[in-house]
Design an enzyme around this catalytic site. Structure first.
Site, PDB file in Angstrom:
ATOM      1  N   LYS A  34       3.088  10.778   7.950  1.00  0.00           N
ATOM      2  CA  LYS A  34       2.747  10.337   9.308  1.00  0.00           C
ATOM      3  C   LYS A  34       3.520  11.050  10.418  1.00  0.00           C
ATOM      4  O   LYS A  34       3.187  12.166  10.767  1.00  0.00           O
ATOM      5  CB  LYS A  34       2.955   8.814   9.419  1.00  0.00           C
TER       6      LYS A  34
ATOM      7  N   TYR B 168       0.837  -1.193   0.000  1.00  0.00           N
ATOM      8  CA  TYR B 168       0.000   0.000   0.000  1.00  0.00           C
ATOM      9  C   TYR B 168       0.872   1.243   0.000  1.00  0.00           C
ATOM     10  O   TYR B 168       1.809   1.350   0.801  1.00  0.00           O
ATOM     11  CB  TYR B 168      -0.889   0.014   1.257  1.00  0.00           C
TER      12      TYR B 168
ATOM     13  N   ASP C  63       9.428   3.997   0.082  1.00  0.00           N
ATOM     14  CA  ASP C  63       8.281   4.590   0.764  1.00  0.00           C
ATOM     15  C   ASP C  63       8.481   4.366   2.258  1.00  0.00           C
ATOM     16  O   ASP C  63       8.290   3.270   2.771  1.00  0.00           O
ATOM     17  CB  ASP C  63       6.977   3.948   0.272  1.00  0.00           C
TER      18      ASP C  63
HETATM   19  N1  PMP Z   1       2.573   4.920   1.996  1.00  0.00           N
HETATM   20  C1  PMP Z   1       2.462   4.065   3.010  1.00  0.00           C
HETATM   21  C2  PMP Z   1       3.522   3.020   3.229  1.00  0.00           C
HETATM   22  C3  PMP Z   1       1.370   4.146   3.876  1.00  0.00           C
HETATM   23  O1  PMP Z   1       1.241   3.281   4.879  1.00  0.00           O
HETATM   24  C4  PMP Z   1       0.409   5.153   3.667  1.00  0.00           C
HETATM   25  C5  PMP Z   1      -0.793   5.329   4.583  1.00  0.00           C
HETATM   26  N2  PMP Z   1      -1.055   4.380   5.497  1.00  0.00           N
HETATM   27  C6  PMP Z   1       0.578   6.017   2.587  1.00  0.00           C
HETATM   28  C7  PMP Z   1       1.672   5.881   1.782  1.00  0.00           C
HETATM   29  C8  PMP Z   1      -0.425   7.084   2.316  1.00  0.00           C
HETATM   30  O2  PMP Z   1      -0.359   8.067   3.292  1.00  0.00           O
HETATM   31  P1  PMP Z   1      -1.611   8.999   3.604  1.00  0.00           P
HETATM   32  O3  PMP Z   1      -2.645   8.152   4.261  1.00  0.00           O
HETATM   33  O4  PMP Z   1      -1.058  10.074   4.493  1.00  0.00           O
HETATM   34  O5  PMP Z   1      -2.079   9.537   2.295  1.00  0.00           O
END
Ligand code: PMP
Length: 437
Positions: free
Chosen positions: A272, A144, A245
């Site tokens: 985050k 994700y 990521d």
């Molecule tokens: N990348 C990863 C690894 C994530 O876990 C998340 C959200 N859980 C995102 C991107 C997307 O971040 P956001 O919810 O702040 O859009």
């Protein structure tokens, strides 16, 4: 006890149904028969609108590394609020947070801020395309990365769509254009040989390979060091960028996952924890790649704005949050994480339930599978495992501990040893219910 049809949460949900589709804004917080509505949080605890108290191991899906209402973050955010929350001008705060991130991450010279991890990933993929002039991206099956069309390809393929050998690119959202699927190469996680071969096959067209070193939705198994090293090697070979990521994994250590694995990507996406509890995203990387954002020559290769990007409330709170995360804070988070993982693993054996925990640092995931978890396919739940997980989740909730529906738990710095013991005890009680079910 949850569910309770006479609860305030149930009433709020019934009311929400008319103004929000399914009563809901975030699919991730939806819960049947109704979600629990939060009233307030304090330290590692959350209180719901019915006055129930929980130890929070969701922590807003890992963003709240300092729990809730941390005094230093309240101070930083409210001081800035009194000065103004957003301007059509830059502020010094963004320079300070960018300097802190660049100082911590060896692969990062420069930073660009955004409002979410989704945006950070989108801009990183676009930066890779702008830099290389190539159209395709590669990403891992089941990982994700937020909801940019390209990043969410092959997020949840079912076994029927797995394909004989190599993973195939499958749409996640209905309506995903075929050309998006055609521009995404899905690679297996933790299978270096297969990933390298796919990357070589598409090499001349690949802008980047996007990888989360410990992908939550794909099972939270840490990447093999050799896997990340292979991706580093083959991306250099084919002239594609390597993008980590670290939206979640930046909470694993002072220098993030790249520091733990000692592999330097070309671009890193963050989110985050770096916003101190406020909406945030960031893209960081080497100066030569980040030059695609540089407006000095005129229109940049990759124009990027955002009304609230780098807003000073987020920047100030983020700075305060990151300053609290020194080496001692990470050491404490590691110790607590190890204690919870080993305590829950012991409880699995004690109650004779197949499964256990995976994870690192302050993160763990509970699996009900009697096999090693290495990637999306090995983490894929059978019907029986899904049932056990559902029983466990409900039982844990009713023992006063919040965990994400799919088994993720994230710890926070305000937790004490007594809180850690309480989490393990609740999980053990919940496993006892699973074994009886
Ligand atoms: N990348 C990863 C690894 C994530 O876990 C998340 C959200 N859980 C995102 C991107 C997307 O971040 P956001 O919810 O702040 O859009």
């Amino acid at each position: 006890m949850y569910p309770d049809s006479s609860s305030s949460s149930q009433r709020m949900y019934d009311r929400a149904l008319s103004s929000l589709p399914g009563g809901n804004t975030r699919t991730t917080v939806f819960m049947k028969p109704y979600p629990i509505y939060a009233a307030r949080g304090e330290g590692c605890r959350v209180f719901d609108v019915d006055g129930n108290e929980f130890i929070d191991c969701i922590n807003n899906f890992t963003s709240q590394i300092h729990g809730h209402a941390h005094p230093a973050l309240i101070k930083a955010a409210t001081e800035q609020l009194a000065l103004g929350s957003a301007f059509g001008l830059p502020t010094e705060s963004e320079i300070e947070l960018a300097e802190l991130l660049a100082a911590r991450l060896p692969s990062v010279d420069q930073v660009r801020f955004a409002n979410s991890g989704t945006e950070a990933v989108m801009m990183a993929l676009k930066a890779a395309r702008a830099f290389t002039g190539r159209p395709k991206i590669a990403k891992c099956e089941g990982a994700y990365h937020g909801s940019y069309d390209y990043a969410e390809v092959s997020l949840d393929p079912t076994p029927e769509a797995w394909g004989r050998n190599a993973p195939v690119s499958v749409a996640y959202a209905r309506g995903t254009p075929d050309n998006v699927l055609a521009d995404v190469v899905t690679i297996p996680f933790n299978d270096a040989e297969a990933a390298v071969s796919l990357i070589r096959e598409h090499g001349a067209e690949l802008a980047c390979v996007l990888v989360d070193p410990m992908p939550n939705r794909a099972g939270l198994a840490p990447a093999d060091k050799t896997y990340l090293e292979a991706l580093r090697m083959v991306t250099r070979e084919v002239g594609a960028l390597l993008v980590f990521d670290e939206v979640i994994t930046f909470r694993l250590g002072f220098r993030g996952a790249q520091g733990l694995w000692n592999v330097d990507p070309d671009l890193t996406t963050l989110g985050k924890i770096i916003g101190g509890g406020f909406p945030v995203g960031a893209i960081g990387g080497h100066r030569d790649v980040m030059a695609v954002f540089d407006p000095r020559p005129g229109k940049p290769a990759l124009p990027h704005g955002g009304t609230f990007s780098a807003n000073p409330v987020t920047m100030r709170a983020g700075l305060a949050a990151m300053r609290l995360l020194d080496a001692a804070a990470f050491a404490r988070l590691d110790t607590m994480g190890e204690a919870v993982r080993s305590g829950i693993d012991t409880a699995f054996r004690h109650h004779g339930v197949p499964g256990g925990t995976v994870g690192l640092g302050s993160l763990l995931k509970i699996h009900f599978a009697d096999r090693p978890i290495r990637d999306y396919r090995s983490a894929y739940l059978t019907e029986q495992e899904a049932q056990r997980q559902a029983v466990f989740n409900r039982a844990l909730l009713n023992r006063g501990v919040l965990a994400a529906g799919y088994g993720l738990m994230a710890l926070s710095t305000p937790m004490t040893d007594a809180d850690i013991d309480a989490i393990i005890e609740a999980a053990s009680g919940a496993l006892k219910e699973v074994s009886a079910s």
